[in-house]
Design a protein around this motif. Structure first.
Motif, PDB file in Angstrom:
ATOM      1  N   UNK A 110       0.836  -1.206   0.000  1.00 50.85           N
ATOM      2  CA  UNK A 110       0.000   0.000   0.000  1.00 50.85           C
ATOM      3  C   UNK A 110       0.875   1.262   0.000  1.00 50.85           C
ATOM      4  N   UNK A 111       1.913   1.280   0.820  1.00 52.58           N
ATOM      5  CA  UNK A 111       2.815   2.437   0.838  1.00 52.58           C
ATOM      6  C   UNK A 111       3.532   2.600  -0.499  1.00 52.58           C
ATOM      7  N   UNK A 112       3.936   1.482  -1.092  1.00 52.52           N
ATOM      8  CA  UNK A 112       4.590   1.538  -2.406  1.00 52.52           C
ATOM      9  C   UNK A 112       3.648   2.144  -3.449  1.00 52.52           C
ATOM     10  N   UNK A 113       2.382   1.725  -3.428  1.00 54.38           N
ATOM     11  CA  UNK A 113       1.422   2.234  -4.399  1.00 54.38           C
ATOM     12  C   UNK A 113       1.166   3.724  -4.185  1.00 54.38           C
ATOM     13  N   UNK A 114       1.097   4.164  -2.934  1.00 57.81           N
ATOM     14  CA  UNK A 114       0.917   5.589  -2.655  1.00 57.81           C
ATOM     15  C   UNK A 114       2.091   6.398  -3.206  1.00 57.81           C
ATOM     16  N   UNK A 115       3.297   5.862  -3.041  1.00 65.23           N
ATOM     17  CA  UNK A 115       4.489   6.510  -3.594  1.00 65.23           C
ATOM     18  C   UNK A 115       4.380   6.615  -5.114  1.00 65.23           C
ATOM     19  N   UNK A 116       4.002   5.529  -5.760  1.00 67.38           N
ATOM     20  CA  UNK A 116       3.882   5.522  -7.225  1.00 67.38           C
ATOM     21  C   UNK A 116       2.862   6.548  -7.710  1.00 67.38           C
ATOM     22  N   UNK A 117       1.810   6.738  -6.943  1.00 70.86           N
ATOM     23  CA  UNK A 117       0.740   7.653  -7.326  1.00 70.86           C
ATOM     24  C   UNK A 117       0.999   9.094  -6.897  1.00 70.86           C
ATOM     25  N   UNK A 118       1.993   9.321  -6.077  1.00 73.55           N
ATOM     26  CA  UNK A 118       2.268  10.649  -5.539  1.00 73.55           C
ATOM     27  C   UNK A 118       2.763  11.583  -6.643  1.00 73.55           C
ATOM     28  N   UNK A 119       2.141  12.728  -6.758  1.00 79.33           N
ATOM     29  CA  UNK A 119       2.482  13.678  -7.823  1.00 79.33           C
ATOM     30  C   UNK A 119       3.923  14.174  -7.700  1.00 79.33           C
ATOM     31  N   UNK A 120       4.454  14.273  -6.495  1.00 79.88           N
ATOM     32  CA  UNK A 120       5.849  14.719  -6.326  1.00 79.88           C
ATOM     33  C   UNK A 120       6.821  13.705  -6.924  1.00 79.88           C
ATOM     34  N   UNK A 121       6.524  12.428  -6.760  1.00 82.17           N
ATOM     35  CA  UNK A 121       7.332  11.368  -7.382  1.00 82.17           C
ATOM     36  C   UNK A 121       7.224  11.457  -8.900  1.00 82.17           C
ATOM     37  N   UNK A 122       6.019  11.634  -9.391  1.00 82.53           N
ATOM     38  CA  UNK A 122       5.800  11.716 -10.838  1.00 82.53           C
ATOM     39  C   UNK A 122       6.539  12.917 -11.448  1.00 82.53           C
ATOM     40  N   UNK A 123       6.574  14.038 -10.742  1.00 85.35           N
ATOM     41  CA  UNK A 123       7.278  15.224 -11.242  1.00 85.35           C
ATOM     42  C   UNK A 123       8.774  14.958 -11.359  1.00 85.35           C
ATOM     43  N   UNK A 124       9.350  14.306 -10.365  1.00 81.31           N
ATOM     44  CA  UNK A 124      10.777  13.981 -10.413  1.00 81.31           C
ATOM     45  C   UNK A 124      11.052  13.011 -11.555  1.00 81.31           C
ATOM     46  N   UNK A 125      10.197  12.021 -11.721  1.00 80.79           N
ATOM     47  CA  UNK A 125      10.368  11.053 -12.812  1.00 80.79           C
ATOM     48  C   UNK A 125      10.298  11.750 -14.167  1.00 80.79           C
ATOM     49  N   UNK A 126       9.353  12.658 -14.334  1.00 76.38           N
ATOM     50  CA  UNK A 126       9.235  13.395 -15.605  1.00 76.38           C
ATOM     51  C   UNK A 126      10.478  14.235 -15.868  1.00 76.38           C
ATOM     52  N   UNK A 127      11.027  14.848 -14.839  1.00 76.89           N
ATOM     53  CA  UNK A 127      12.227  15.669 -15.007  1.00 76.89           C
ATOM     54  C   UNK A 127      13.372  14.840 -15.588  1.00 76.89           C
TER      55      UNK A 127
END
Length: 95
Positions: free
Chosen positions: A62-79
């Motif tokens: 559940x914590x892993x999935x929350x991380x994957x869905x977190x917009x801050x994580x997604x922004x870093x990945x996009x960068x």
């Protein structure tokens, strides 16, 4: 525990951008509560296939999935995308 392992290979001549990405990635541990533990290391192997490894531990799926869905994580990945030659990822349960 879920372990998320990432291997990054950066494009040539992107050292500054890679360093900025790794700074942003490292900062996620201070703002995303679901990250239980995180380590980032540079590869010291002279015949390296990848430049950097990142290991992130989560207490549960559940914590892993929350991380994957977190917009801050997604922004870093996009960068990172314009500066990556290759990315490998392995996720597994630590027994």
């Amino acid at each position: 525990m879920i372990r998320h392992v990432l291997l990054f290979k950066f494009l040539p001549d992107t050292q500054a951008e890679a360093a900025e990405f790794l700074r942003r990635l490292d900062a996620l541990k201070d703002v995303i509560d679901e990250i239980h533990h995180q380590e980032i290391y540079q590869n010291i192997n002279f015949h390296r296939n990848y430049d950097t490894v990142c290991v992130i531990d989560f207490l549960n799926q559940e914590d892993y999935q929350k991380y994957c869905d977190d917009e801050r994580h997604k922004q870093v990945a996009r960068y990172s995308k314009p500066y990556l030659e290759d990315l490998a990822c392995v996720d597994y349960e630590v027994l």
